[in-house]
Design a protein around this motif. Sequence first.
Motif, PDB file in Angstrom:
ATOM      1  N   LEU A 167       0.759  -0.918   0.050  1.00 19.11           N
ATOM      2  CA  LEU A 167       0.149   0.477   0.363  1.00 19.11           C
ATOM      3  C   LEU A 167       0.735   1.728  -0.125  1.00 19.11           C
ATOM      4  N   ASP A 168       1.572   1.055   0.336  1.00 20.01           N
ATOM      5  CA  ASP A 168       2.707   2.388   0.524  1.00 20.01           C
ATOM      6  C   ASP A 168       3.640   2.289  -0.425  1.00 20.01           C
ATOM      7  N   GLY A 169       3.719   1.781  -1.382  1.00 20.61           N
ATOM      8  CA  GLY A 169       4.326   1.474  -2.607  1.00 20.61           C
ATOM      9  C   GLY A 169       2.884   1.674  -3.455  1.00 20.61           C
ATOM     10  N   LYS A 170       2.061   1.994  -3.399  1.00 22.04           N
ATOM     11  CA  LYS A 170       0.910   2.388  -4.252  1.00 22.04           C
ATOM     12  C   LYS A 170       0.836   3.277  -4.346  1.00 22.04           C
ATOM     13  N   ILE A 171       0.242   4.108  -2.801  1.00 23.19           N
ATOM     14  CA  ILE A 171       0.467   5.531  -2.660  1.00 23.19           C
ATOM     15  C   ILE A 171       1.885   6.287  -2.710  1.00 23.19           C
TER      16      ILE A 171
ATOM     17  N   GLU B 111       3.521   6.158  -5.334  1.00 19.93           N
ATOM     18  CA  GLU B 111       3.213   5.781  -7.124  1.00 19.93           C
ATOM     19  C   GLU B 111       2.371   7.338  -7.552  1.00 19.93           C
ATOM     20  N   LEU B 112       1.116   6.806  -6.375  1.00 18.84           N
ATOM     21  CA  LEU B 112       0.033   7.468  -6.656  1.00 18.84           C
ATOM     22  C   LEU B 112      -0.352   9.031  -6.575  1.00 18.84           C
ATOM     23  N   THR B 113       1.424   9.293  -5.672  1.00 20.54           N
ATOM     24  CA  THR B 113       1.656  10.711  -4.856  1.00 20.54           C
ATOM     25  C   THR B 113       2.742  11.366  -6.732  1.00 20.54           C
ATOM     26  N   GLU B 114       3.288  10.700  -7.323  1.00 22.59           N
ATOM     27  CA  GLU B 114       4.061  11.242  -7.603  1.00 22.59           C
ATOM     28  C   GLU B 114       3.163  11.118  -9.440  1.00 22.59           C
ATOM     29  N   LEU B 115       2.373  10.398  -9.611  1.00 24.62           N
ATOM     30  CA  LEU B 115       1.195  10.396 -10.513  1.00 24.62           C
ATOM     31  C   LEU B 115       0.617  12.013 -10.837  1.00 24.62           C
ATOM     32  N   ARG B 116      -0.133  12.295  -9.179  1.00 29.70           N
ATOM     33  CA  ARG B 116      -0.534  13.473  -9.315  1.00 29.70           C
ATOM     34  C   ARG B 116       0.162  14.802  -9.251  1.00 29.70           C
ATOM     35  N   ASP B 117       1.609  14.633  -8.999  1.00 32.85           N
ATOM     36  CA  ASP B 117       2.264  15.399  -8.696  1.00 32.85           C
ATOM     37  C   ASP B 117       3.078  15.814 -10.765  1.00 32.85           C
ATOM     38  N   THR B 118       2.633  15.019 -11.048  1.00 36.03           N
ATOM     39  CA  THR B 118       3.486  14.707 -12.543  1.00 36.03           C
ATOM     40  C   THR B 118       1.845  15.521 -12.774  1.00 36.03           C
ATOM     41  N   LEU B 119       1.002  14.893 -12.909  1.00 33.98           N
ATOM     42  CA  LEU B 119      -0.375  15.952 -13.863  1.00 33.98           C
ATOM     43  C   LEU B 119      -0.202  17.337 -13.518  1.00 33.98           C
ATOM     44  N   ALA B 120      -0.235  17.257 -12.460  1.00 38.84           N
ATOM     45  CA  ALA B 120       0.063  18.928 -11.596  1.00 38.84           C
ATOM     46  C   ALA B 120       1.121  19.467 -12.678  1.00 38.84           C
ATOM     47  N   ARG B 121       2.009  19.318 -12.592  1.00 42.28           N
ATOM     48  CA  ARG B 121       2.710  19.899 -14.047  1.00 42.28           C
ATOM     49  C   ARG B 121       2.701  19.824 -15.111  1.00 42.28           C
ATOM     50  N   LEU B 122       2.107  18.699 -15.336  1.00 47.39           N
ATOM     51  CA  LEU B 122       1.052  18.464 -16.959  1.00 47.39           C
ATOM     52  C   LEU B 122       0.639  19.685 -17.223  1.00 47.39           C
ATOM     53  N   ILE B 123      -0.607  20.042 -15.960  1.00 44.49           N
ATOM     54  CA  ILE B 123      -1.659  21.132 -15.825  1.00 44.49           C
ATOM     55  C   ILE B 123      -0.831  22.693 -16.303  1.00 44.49           C
ATOM     56  N   GLU B 124       0.383  22.489 -15.435  1.00 44.40           N
ATOM     57  CA  GLU B 124       0.489  24.050 -15.166  1.00 44.40           C
ATOM     58  C   GLU B 124       1.132  24.393 -16.570  1.00 44.40           C
TER      59      GLU B 124
END
Length: 357
Positions: A335-339, A341-354
Motif C-alpha cells: 500500500l505504501d508503494g502504491k500510495i 506511485e499515486l503521489t508521483e502521478l498526481r505531481d506529474t499531472l499537476a505539472r502537466l496542467i501547469e
Amino acid sequence: MEQPIYSTRAHVFQIDPNTKKNWLPTSKHAVTVSYFYDSTRNVYRIISLDGTKAIINSTISPNMTFTKTSQKFGQWADSRANTVYGLGFSTEHHLAKFAEKFAEYKEAARLAKEKSQEKMEMATSPSQESPGGELSSPLTPVTPPMESINGSDDMCDTTPNSDTRPEPSQNALAFAHSPAMTKHWEAELEALKGNNAKLTAALLESTANVKQWKQQLAAYQEEAERLHKRVTELECQSNQMPVIKSQKTELNQTIEELENTLRDKEEEMEKLKEELENMNDLMEQKDTLTQKLEETELRGRVLEEQLMGAEQRLEDNQEEQENFRKSLRTLLELLDGKIFELTELRDTLARLIEEAS
C-alpha cells in the motif's frame, strides 16, 4: 504373669556343643538381656531375644553359678538346656551389676524353693500343725523387688514428625489440584500402613500372650482340681475339724481367686478378638484408599493429556497470528508503494496542467 525385673545389653555367646571349648556368637550385635519373674510358678528366668528368636531362655536354679572370666565377660552353665551361656558387656560396671543381680535372684530362687517345700510338707502332714495355726496357700508367690531397666543402654530418642501442607492459590489450574489430592491420599495410605504394621505387631504379641494365658489357665484348672481333691481328703479327717475347716476356707478362697482370674483372662481374650476385627476394618479402609489413589492418578494422567493438547493448540494459534502479522506487514508495504506511485502521478499531472496553461 511373667514380667521383666532387670534388663541390660550384651553380646550373647554359647559354648560349642562339639568341642566344649570354643565360644559361638548367637547375636551379631549387642541385644537386650533381661531377668524375668514368673509369679505363677514362682521362678526366675534369663531371657534374650534377637528379633523374634529366643537366644537365651534359662531358668535360674539354686545350684547355678555366674563366673566372671574377664573384666567384661561372664558365663554360667544351664544343665536343663545342656549348654553354657556367655555374655560380653560394654563396661565392667554392667558385668558387675549383672553378676550382682544373678546372685540376688539365685538366692531368691533358693528361698522360694525352700518355702515351697515347707508348704508342701505342711499340706501333706496337717496333723503336725497346732489347732490354732494357719496354713498359708501354696500358690502365694514371693514378690521380687522391681529394678529399673538400665537406662544408659536401652534409652532411645523419638522425635515426632510434622507434615505441613500448603494451601493452593485461587488462580491455580485445575490440574494443580490433582497432585495435591494425590499427596493427600498417599499420606492417608502411609498412615494406614503404619497403623496396620503396629496392629500386626500388637496382634502377634497378643497371640503369644494368649498362648501363655492358655497354659496358665490349664495350670489353674489343674490346681483347682487338686485343691478340690485336697478339700475332700481334709473333710475325711474328722479328728482335725478346726484345722480342716480353716484349710477348706483358704482353699475355697484360692479357688474363687482362680475362677476370677479365669474370667479376667476370658475378658482379655474377647478384647483381643475385638482388636482383630478392628484391624480387619482398617485393612478394608486401606483397600478403599488404594482404589481412590489409583482413580486420582488416572484423572491426573487425563488432565495431563488435556493440558498438552491445550498447549499444542496455543502454539498453533500463536504461529497463525505470527503469519497473519507478516501478511499485514507485506500488505502495508504494498500500500505504501502504491500510495507513493499515486503521489508521483498526481505531481506529474499537476505539472502537466501547469505547463499546458
